[in-house]
Scaffold this motif. Structure first.
Motif, mmCIF file in Angstrom:
data_model
loop_
_atom_site.group_PDB
_atom_site.id
_atom_site.type_symbol
_atom_site.label_atom_id
_atom_site.label_comp_id
_atom_site.label_asym_id
_atom_site.label_seq_id
_atom_site.Cartn_x
_atom_site.Cartn_y
_atom_site.Cartn_z
ATOM 1 N N ALA A 316 0.822 -1.188 -0.113
ATOM 2 C CA ALA A 316 -0.020 0.009 -0.079
ATOM 3 C C ALA A 316 0.972 1.175 0.102
ATOM 4 N N LYS A 317 1.856 1.235 0.738
ATOM 5 C CA LYS A 317 2.738 2.271 0.872
ATOM 6 C C LYS A 317 3.523 2.588 -0.505
ATOM 7 N N GLN A 318 3.987 1.639 -1.223
ATOM 8 C CA GLN A 318 4.658 1.794 -2.413
ATOM 9 C C GLN A 318 3.643 2.258 -3.670
ATOM 10 N N VAL A 319 2.286 1.936 -3.562
ATOM 11 C CA VAL A 319 1.159 2.125 -4.303
ATOM 12 C C VAL A 319 0.875 3.858 -4.086
ATOM 13 N N LEU A 320 0.795 4.095 -2.971
ATOM 14 C CA LEU A 320 0.617 5.722 -2.633
ATOM 15 C C LEU A 320 1.831 6.616 -2.864
ATOM 16 N N ASP A 321 3.038 5.955 -2.769
ATOM 17 C CA ASP A 321 4.070 6.753 -3.171
ATOM 18 C C ASP A 321 4.183 7.008 -4.654
ATOM 19 N N CYS A 322 3.774 6.034 -5.313
ATOM 20 C CA CYS A 322 3.873 5.972 -6.818
ATOM 21 C C CYS A 322 2.900 6.933 -7.228
ATOM 22 N N MET A 394 -2.889 13.943 -17.374
ATOM 23 C CA MET A 394 -2.129 13.973 -18.488
ATOM 24 C C MET A 394 -1.997 12.936 -19.216
ATOM 25 N N HIS A 395 -1.591 12.512 -20.445
ATOM 26 C CA HIS A 395 -1.194 11.164 -21.128
ATOM 27 C C HIS A 395 0.312 11.036 -20.750
ATOM 28 N N SER A 396 0.755 10.032 -20.654
ATOM 29 C CA SER A 396 2.076 9.301 -20.547
ATOM 30 C C SER A 396 2.392 8.180 -21.296
ATOM 31 N N ASP A 397 3.461 8.119 -22.078
ATOM 32 C CA ASP A 397 3.512 6.900 -22.749
ATOM 33 C C ASP A 397 4.466 5.858 -21.792
ATOM 34 N N GLY A 398 4.671 6.264 -20.573
ATOM 35 C CA GLY A 398 5.499 5.504 -19.692
ATOM 36 C C GLY A 398 6.970 5.684 -19.667
ATOM 37 N N SER A 399 7.422 6.210 -20.789
ATOM 38 C CA SER A 399 8.981 6.010 -21.006
ATOM 39 C C SER A 399 9.594 6.953 -19.772
ATOM 40 N N ASN A 400 8.862 7.966 -19.110
ATOM 41 C CA ASN A 400 9.673 8.585 -18.503
ATOM 42 C C ASN A 400 9.391 8.335 -16.747
ATOM 43 N N ALA A 403 9.407 1.753 -13.214
ATOM 44 C CA ALA A 403 8.528 0.415 -13.557
ATOM 45 C C ALA A 403 7.280 0.403 -12.552
ATOM 46 N N ASN A 404 7.264 0.927 -11.394
ATOM 47 C CA ASN A 404 6.226 0.786 -10.532
ATOM 48 C C ASN A 404 5.288 1.937 -10.807
ATOM 49 N N GLU A 405 5.704 3.249 -11.136
ATOM 50 C CA GLU A 405 4.806 4.107 -11.250
ATOM 51 C C GLU A 405 4.118 3.896 -12.644
ATOM 52 N N LYS A 406 4.995 3.348 -13.444
ATOM 53 C CA LYS A 406 4.118 3.088 -14.732
ATOM 54 C C LYS A 406 3.054 1.962 -14.628
ATOM 55 N N LYS A 407 3.085 1.145 -13.753
ATOM 56 C CA LYS A 407 2.203 0.095 -13.461
ATOM 57 C C LYS A 407 0.998 0.838 -12.829
ATOM 58 N N ILE A 408 1.216 1.607 -12.061
ATOM 59 C CA ILE A 408 0.071 2.458 -11.114
ATOM 60 C C ILE A 408 -0.556 3.438 -12.129
ATOM 61 N N TYR A 409 0.324 3.927 -13.050
ATOM 62 C CA TYR A 409 -0.472 4.958 -13.824
ATOM 63 C C TYR A 409 -1.345 3.941 -14.824
ATOM 64 N N GLU A 410 -0.895 2.854 -15.330
ATOM 65 C CA GLU A 410 -1.672 2.216 -16.247
ATOM 66 C C GLU A 410 -2.954 1.633 -15.372
ATOM 67 N N TYR A 411 -2.775 1.277 -14.064
ATOM 68 C CA TYR A 411 -3.946 0.856 -13.744
ATOM 69 C C TYR A 411 -5.014 2.047 -13.542
ATOM 70 N N ILE A 412 -4.522 3.121 -13.143
ATOM 71 C CA ILE A 412 -5.453 4.456 -12.901
ATOM 72 C C ILE A 412 -6.276 4.658 -14.116
ATOM 73 N N VAL A 413 -5.436 4.552 -15.237
ATOM 74 C CA VAL A 413 -5.977 4.839 -16.670
ATOM 75 C C VAL A 413 -7.097 3.777 -17.024
ATOM 76 N N ARG A 414 -6.726 2.658 -16.893
ATOM 77 C CA ARG A 414 -7.611 1.464 -17.160
ATOM 78 C C ARG A 414 -8.921 1.510 -16.158
ATOM 79 N N HIS A 415 -8.689 1.865 -14.975
ATOM 80 C CA HIS A 415 -9.823 1.830 -13.939
ATOM 81 C C HIS A 415 -10.987 2.974 -14.551
ATOM 82 N N PHE A 416 -10.167 4.078 -15.003
ATOM 83 C CA PHE A 416 -10.853 5.427 -15.439
ATOM 84 C C PHE A 416 -11.698 4.945 -16.724
#
Length: 623
Positions: A316-322, A394-400, A403-416
DNA sequence: GCAAGGTC
């Protein structure tokens, strides 16, 4: 007129400044804190205030904390003194700088307008801002300070908030002051007592052994579950196992009882049916109906943490930090929210359109807005009146991203995107079969439209075995029918997702702090995270010897109406704080009531400290 | 060396 506006965090100051100025911020000045900017612009507040020179700035949460004076530091006094030792307001260097910025900007202001989050802590932070402003401008008082009421950042909502300010809620301020004082006194006294006790009587190498009104119930949940698993006695049961073949397919029917804990009774059911029917059954009912798989509710912090812990195997801590990092870079909205419905006026299609360029989900996103597949999200019943549900900005292609931030971003977008899609649709069929005097059922599911499930791979909803065609009253030759046995299995240990759900349901911590409390009891070595044999890579929390001893020890002391490792005490405090906000009880009343209770608990713990020590030695032998 | 609550 000159008006100083102060928000709870830099992002709100920036957004509100841009909105009120209509995009014409005349100057952005740096403050002495690298995150905080001061925005100058003009705005017409109407009413008594009118067209004004506005400066909008912010703090970063609380401007101070409560502590004891130096003469009550650790080892300078006996822990029981902390129930009545005077408290002081502690301001660290960073907080001092932020307060100085407020003071400087408030010097020539006619009005101070508070733009902190509209929740209890936000009211108190407003009060801290008033205190900082008063140091340079004595015309500013708590009574004449304006308070903007807003729950999201949509333009007309913000303009209306600016033109219709109210006053800070002094009851809410009193409630937070009460919470702070109680948490400090009870936490510090028991922490010093426990640390001293265990270091002197058990192991001098022990680190800090802390008590906290949130830490202990969190530990309690884990210990409770651990004991339920440990003390579980499995029970044998019997059931009728029935298979048949139809159109070359094997179909298993479930007994509707569906299992019996007494063998003789089960045998009786079996034999009576067998004598009557042998291997002949009959189909008595066929029911087909449309079924839905509901798209998820708009995303709250607690859901984000639960789901990412479960689906992505992150803490949970990692998720919130990301999520925090993504928010600070402007990719996602504010990640600490309890709200699970979007404000009506929010332009969700615009947010979706930002995702159409993505290589993975872009096509799905454009399909939503271009082919009329967009659905207004469902609305849940939670509203913190401060933040909308978590969504991508904002959109991100994940390149910047990491790895974990990318996963969380993807989750948030997919959930939305899932929220803005249609429910999954299918057809379920239930077939009932009578064998002798007993009834059995088989069911099948056909997924007709996956809809949101196409963009939400975390959750599976698949056509299960499709049932062969049956007719009503169809006679059936049964392939296998026998009396089988099994045994009940123990519950599993606590996953982090379950723990978060329990804390949330019991009011232990807030969306912003739940992850911290979990991390804290790991850091204190009260619990460990382990995999379980035969259960893959899923991790479970189990208490350590120390964690068990703390819960058992306090239970054995027999504190009357106060159970330190149970959630009721905190829940009760929350209710009393609500009472202060609503004006049904006073700060002093709550403070005295709670402190008296804790004082008694402390005295008894002190008197029976041997029990706590013995609990640790016993725990060492037992677990 | 202590709590829990904000936030960076």
């Amino acid at each position: 007129m000159r008006v100083l506006c102060v928000a709870e965090k830099p992002s709100i100051a920036k957004s509100v400044a841009h909105t009120l100025s209509g995009g014409n911020v005349t100057q952005v000045r740096n403050s002495n804190n690298k995150y905080i900017k001061n925005y100058d612009f003009k705005f017409n507040f109407g009413n008594d205030i009118g067209l004004s020179e506005v400066t909008m700035t912010s703090v970063t949460g609380h401007l101070s904390s409560t502590d004891f004076a130096a003469q009550y530091a650790w080892a300078k006094c006996t822990p029981s003194r902390l129930f009545d030792a005077p408290t002081i307001e502690k301001i660290d260097d960073n907080e001092k700088k932020i307060a100085d910025n407020i003071a400087k900007e408030a010097r020539y202001a006619n009005y101070l307008m508070i733009w902190t989050d509209c929740d209890r802590e936000g009211e108190y932070i407003g009060y801290e801002i008033v205190k900082a402003a008063r140091t340079s401008n004595s015309n500013i008082t708590l009574e004449n300070t304006l308070r903007a009421q807003f729950s999201h950042l949509e333009r007309t909502h913000i303009v209306r908030a600016a033109k219709n300010p109210i006053r800070l809620d002094q009851n809410a301020i009193a409630a937070v002051a009460t919470r702070m004082e109680l948490d400090l006194r009870t936490g510090a006294s028991f922490t010093r007592f426990l640390t001293n006790l265990y270091q002197s009587k058990c192991d001098k190498d022990f680190g800090v052994i802390s008590y906290g009104g949130c830490q202990f119930p969190t530990l309690g949940f884990i210990v409770d579950r651990y004991k339920r698993v440990k003390n579980f006695i499995s029970e044998p049961f019997w059931y009728i196992d029935l298979d048949l073949r139809k159109d070359g397919q094997k179909v298993t029917f479930r007994w509707l009882r569906p299992h019996i804990f007494d063998r003789l009774t089960a045998v009786l059911f079996y034999e009576r049916s067998f004598l009557e029917a042998n291997d002949r059954g009959i189909i008595t009912k066929i029911e087909s109906k449309p079924t839905k798989n509901w798209r998820p509710l708009p995303l709250t912090t607690v859901e984000l943490q639960k789901n990412c812990s479960k689906y992505l195997r992150m803490s949970a801590k990692q998720v919130l930090d990301c999520a925090e990092k993504l928010y600070n870079q402007g990719y996602v909205s504010y990640p600490r929210t309890e709200t699970d419905s979007f404000p009506k006026a929010m332009d969700l299609k615009d947010l979706i359109s930002k995702q159409t360029q993505n290589s993975q989900w872009g096509t799905y996103a454009s399909d939503l807005i271009n082919n009329d597949k967009f659905k207004q999200p469902r609305s849940g019943n939670h509203d913190d009146k401060a933040h909308p549900p978590i969504h991508p900005i904002m959109h991100s292609d994940g390149s910047n991203l990491s790895a974990n931030e990318k996963k969380i971003y993807e989750y948030i977008v997919r959930h939305f995107l899932a929220c803005c899609s249609d429910d999954g649709k299918g057809s379920s069929t239930t077939v009932t079969l009578k064998w002798g005097i007993e009834l059995f059922q088989a069911s099948g599911l056909v997924v007709l439209e996956k809809n949101y499930l196409d963009i939400y791979p975390y959750y599976k909803w698949e056509s299960s075995k499709q049932l062969p065609k049956f007719e009503p009253n169809e006679p059936i030759k049964i392939t296998k029918v026998e009396l089988a046995s099994g045994e009940t299995s123990p519950p599993t240990h606590m996953t982090e997702a379950e723990l978060i759900a329990l804390m949330d349901a019991n009011g232990i911590g807030t969306d912003a702090t739940i992850a911290d409390h979990i991390e804290k009891i790991v850091a204190r070595s009260y619990v460990n995270l382990q995999t379980a044999p035969g259960r893959g890579t899923t991790k479970y929390f189990v208490p350590t010897v120390l964690g068990m001893a703390l819960v058992d020890g306090f239970n054995q002391i027999g504190l009357d109406n106060i159970s330190l490792s149970k959630p009721f005490l905190r829940k009760n405090l929350e209710l009393k704080l609500k009472g202060i906000v609503e004006g049904s009880c006073s700060r002093n009343q709550v403070l005295h009531e709670m402190l008296d209770m804790y004082r008694q608990a402390f005295a008894l713990s002190n008197q029976k400290q041997d029990i706590l020590v013995t609990a640790y030695r016993d725990s060492n032998n037992l677990y």
